[in-house]
Write a protein that holds these residues in place. Sequence first.
Motif, short mmCIF file in Angstrom:
data_model
loop_
_atom_site.label_atom_id
_atom_site.label_comp_id
_atom_site.label_asym_id
_atom_site.label_seq_id
_atom_site.Cartn_x
_atom_site.Cartn_y
_atom_site.Cartn_z
N UNK A 198 0.89 -1.17 0.00
CA UNK A 198 0.00 0.00 0.00
C UNK A 198 0.91 1.21 0.00
N UNK A 199 0.94 1.93 -1.10
CA UNK A 199 1.97 2.94 -1.26
C UNK A 199 1.45 4.36 -1.35
N UNK A 200 1.91 5.17 -0.41
CA UNK A 200 1.63 6.62 -0.38
C UNK A 200 2.34 7.29 -1.55
N UNK A 201 1.58 7.85 -2.48
CA UNK A 201 2.17 8.43 -3.69
C UNK A 201 1.18 9.44 -4.29
N UNK A 202 1.62 10.65 -4.49
CA UNK A 202 0.72 11.70 -4.99
C UNK A 202 0.81 11.90 -6.50
N UNK A 203 2.04 11.97 -6.97
CA UNK A 203 2.23 12.43 -8.35
C UNK A 203 2.14 11.30 -9.36
N UNK A 204 1.57 11.60 -10.52
CA UNK A 204 1.36 10.61 -11.57
C UNK A 204 2.68 10.03 -12.07
N UNK A 205 3.64 10.92 -12.34
CA UNK A 205 4.92 10.45 -12.89
C UNK A 205 5.63 9.54 -11.90
N UNK A 206 5.48 9.85 -10.62
CA UNK A 206 6.14 9.05 -9.60
C UNK A 206 5.49 7.67 -9.47
#
Lengths: 457, 463
Positions: free
Chosen positions: B277-285
């Motif tokens: 379960x990964x905290x990630x905001x940006x699309x590219x990331x």
Amino acid sequence: MIRIFNYFLIILIFLINHSAYAKDLLITNAKLVIDEKTFKENLVYTEELPTDYTNNIHENITIYQSMGARGNEPITYFFKDTEVDEIKYFLDDTDYVIKNAEGNWVTSGIFAPFSHLGMADIGGEDLTNDISSPGSSTTISEKASDSFNPQSVFVANNRRHGITHAVISPAASGNSVFAGTGSIVNLTGNYNSVVKERAFVLAQLGEKGTQYSGGSRSASLLQLKEGLDTANCNNDRTCRNSLERAINNINKNSYISNSESEFLKRVIRGNIPLIISVERAIDIIRVINLKKTFERLDIILLGASEAWKVAEQIAENNIKVMIDPHNNLPSSFETVDSSLKNIIILDEAGADYAIANLSALGLQGIGTLTQHAGNAVANGLDWDKAFAAITSTPASWFNLSLINNSLVIWDGDPLNVTSTPTSMFINGQEQSLESRQTLLRDRYNPINETEKAYKYR
Amino acid sequence: MVSVITINKINIGKRLILVGVIFINSCGGPRDTKESIAFQSTYAPNLSVTTLITNAKIIDGTGADTFNGSICIDQGKIKKISSYNVLYDKIEKVDINCEYTNKIDAKNRFVTPGIIDVHSHLGNYPSPSVTAHNDGNEITSPITSEVYAEHGVWPQDPGFDEALKGGITTLHILPGSANLFGGRGVTLRNYPSRTVQGMKFPQAPYTLKMACGENPKRVYGDKGGPGSRMGNFAGYRQNWIRAQEYQEKRNSDRTNTSRDLQLETLADVLDGKILVQMHCYRADEMAQILDLAKEFNYKVTAFHHAVEAYKIGDILKENETCAAMWADWYGFKMESYDGILENIPFVHEAGACAMIHSDSDSGIQRLNQEVAKSWAHGNRAGLNIKKEEAWTWLTSNPAKALGILDQTGTLETGKRADIIIWSADPFITYSRPEKVFLDGQLLYDKNNNIYPRSDFRLGYGVK
């Protein structure tokens, strides 16, 4: 010139000289939603409030908002079951904009009673964040309006939610319980959108306040009182000198300069409100007691999670309250008695209250204010009272009459989360509901069938 | 040359994963190791009441149209769910096979599955939020896959009780996002209990919290790194390599491999037993993280906070990775600047697995409203999503992302009877849960004053 128009029940007055410099606005077929107080205040003349208006939803209303009089405030008129042609009669030959509301809800603009709108680009990036000034030696005299960026993307992003006006406030920091002077802005995005520069002074008590005043409630309350005492000296030099010396000896943090206390004088005289952020019931009582010394203080409690426990004292002393009806958790020891019934009990006690979104993200994302009001209704508050708490009630605290300035047409009940504005007018001017968010939406909308690459959309 | 060596190791690792799987299968299932019996669930709801809910307007969570029907609950499970036309006199006929001790006439109110919050910190950042209660994030190293969220959960958090009143029946508690590898998450039943074990969702898989972007590099930038997004990725890769080596060793000789808690968690991810379960905001990331997962042959089950998921709906679909999103939180930091109100519906429309999440002790109480907002904004933007489809963002998709869809998330025969009876249409603000059932047990009844109250609440509220 005054005419009384009886034919369609509603009486209206027509006294504006139409040497128009802005176009008049005519909204037809509206389902008008307005609380009775606002309605009464905005009718220039009426023999008797028609019974139809004791309810809050009025079908088939036509609204005429005049921007025609140079130098005069705009005035809104309400017509019921009136044909456009007949209104035209009153408009004489004035050129006006017609907006057909198509039977939808029309309300005054939403007034956000507390926010940091336009004071930060990215909250987490210090250089872009002007909400507080921990390194500054001035406190009270710093005006929020001087940090306000009317073209912040958050202004347009929140306008899209029906917010036409917002209180903007600094936050306490550094070595003073005084956060600074707050302002009122409209959300036109224009360079002249500050409606009121010096609207109030904010002081921070409670757990947070102790951080800025040496470490205890005793110290922060003392600092607040000493600030008020200093301002109360007015221009009596002996009074000031002795007080300043005493304060200097006791607590350097409490020293308030001449220029600072000039700002507080308006507060002492009750010309502008003193907003005090406070949560615990006993702390609220201590704030109420300030009125024993400073009778004319116009106090607005901010937060006030435990206000319900002292609701009667609040009402008796004409203290106003800004609360977040979502707050129901014992987030800290001073809010152990937070409750969804806070607003209900304050209402029963006859207190004057406004609804604010006080969550950390809500201070820029004030667009959810209608949801907060909607939940007050879900928990038992009357719809019209909840609606007034995000429109006319807080506006009146700062001597603004919203309906004269702004109107919003919605695609449904404005307090329901699935509704949104379809049109907005501030000062009679139609506002764009486009924003950085809608442009991103349109660029990435899955139904966008353009062949163009993303950056060329 | 370094990259060549890395690739060699990866190739070895991949081969050995396959060997490991064959080995385990040939043994007929996992052995009863110390690891597998630690901190077992003692969840024990009262299953004695059999209940028939009649005259219900049912959104079953599968995406199917709303139907009128009845639900027969036995032993905490949905024994039977039947649909009928609104003709009231037919009810008894349909329900004739249900033996019940308690009959509830829903009076044509909406009945839905209990809500699942896939991202909560109730218990590990409990109320009151005093410093002594900061148990949600082991901010001492960017790699803390050895910690378990459940060891920081205080079951007396008053937030659990308020969440129940908002219809939350299952919730996933995660470590915070300061670290690249934050630790294990735990899925809980929202059941009043003295112990965390008494709340643990039986047999729910563990999860691993990982974090992208600003948080790890900000927290460790002046503490030895990572200090940039580059450092973040190097940190992931170096530790997945360690994990592959450990996995290889463990698979070839389990008894002689000394346990390493940090690598045990990572190796279990590589074995497919733990869900990322990964905290990630940006699309590219997010797109780069999906490549990272391919490099080390593991799956990212869900991105959390995914504020820019709408930009890569197609990529999420292709990788079968879910996105957990807010309705309207954005703009508080740079990586959240591009948030739009249509994020969830746009991801849904792209055919990817979309869901709501709260990350908030307040928001968790009204997740239905968050979905209603998103749904309305999506349709206003030209989509044509039914309410029932939008409901999957609240229950079935979160259940899928937590590996418990076979047990909850929809109202279907054989599933846990996690049920909400609403006062009105849950897509309207004024509608609130009136009754909430967990495994058929009535834990919240608004009109009859039945609700749980944490020990912490006692002694307050005296007017």
